[in-house]
Motif scaffolding. Sequence first.
Motif: not given
Length: 429
Positions: A77, A69, A300, A255, A73-74, A425-428
């Motif tokens: 990590r 991605r 992000r 990710e 947008d992402s 993890c896709a969503e932080l």
Amino acid sequence: MRTELNQGLIDFLKSSPTPFHATRSLAQRLEAAGYQRLDERETWRSESGGRFYITRNDSSIIAVKLGKRPLADSGMRLVGAHTDSPCLRVKPHPELHQQGFWQLGVEVYGGALLAPWFDRDLSLAGRVTYRAAGKVESQLIDFKRPVAVIPNLAIHLNRDANKGWEINPQLELPPILAQLAAGEQREFRDLLAEQLSREHGITADAVLDYELSFYDTQSAAVIGLEDDFLSGARLDNLLSCYAGLQALLDSSNEESCVLVCTDHEEVGSRSACGADGPMLEQVLQRLMPAGDAYVRSIQRSLMVSADNAHGLHPNYLDKHDGNHGPLLNGGPVIKINSNQRYATNSETAGFFRHLCLTEEVPVQSFVTRSDMGCGSTIGPISASHLGIRTVDIGVPTFAMHSIRELAGSHDLAHLVKVLTAFYGCAELI
């Protein structure tokens, strides 16, 4: 998994007596997994799915795995740790010849517990810079075998030893290397030239300089009647470096992930390759989109600053806040300090706790006593340089900054499991 991870850490500690060797060990493991080394002096080409790493000063390393991605947008990590540990460093002109003994003058690096350095079988390792055929080169060396010792003074000559005494680093810490014949003297640089030849087949015209540390040759081990503990040197903070590496290699490719292991944390991180220097920011600026998109990417992103925590010691219960005493084998510890010695806030702590609950990993909290000072980590430094949200965590340990530290034998697996989930993890928050 627990046994395999613990043995992997023991092997990593053995191959990493100094930050230089730790960085080399991490780089070798990354290359074996398909990561490509990038040179900061060259132009980089990065693209989705790329895997690469960068070193600086041979003692700090950043590994990057770009996901699918867009970063704006992402985000990324990040897991941060440090490669250095308190130790005894050899001085530039260290030769001491007293009563037929050959000793070396040393300087204490970091906040070391000094008493445990006595009566240990010590070896010597680090980086040597030399001249050969008119060129200046550097090479890592490791004597591996015990070559020195710092003998204690007998109790008969120091009757107050068990009442505690102040150790004078200048007078009491020079290790003994050899006993020489009357009138004989040895040059330390000659010894290093011999080691370069023996270990690497290098014939040096001159040894120009060095950064060398003594270390305990006793191997790390799983110990205890029920194998409950992991004992070894440099657990602070090579345990976190190893856990971050394993998590990075075990994580999915979806990710964008970064592992940051920097030098000089134990002395404030203020160096070209330390967390308070420009290394991480410069690397991210070269990898991330510029301008507005860079700031969006950072906002992000999330960093987990992983550095060991103080476990609740049964002999010193009064050194902990009664409600915040982390237990060995009780899982990773979220470290909190209202004065920003740790970068954790309620959102980042909540997110990490959520990850632990999701992965069924036990999690604990640490706050120092209100009447005691608090240490710090690379977390607040990186957060202030990058503006990145950060949570400070770590595995609980005993005897931090001793020549031999103690952790729970279950906690490495706990930490690797939750860091692997973090990287994937896709969503932080």
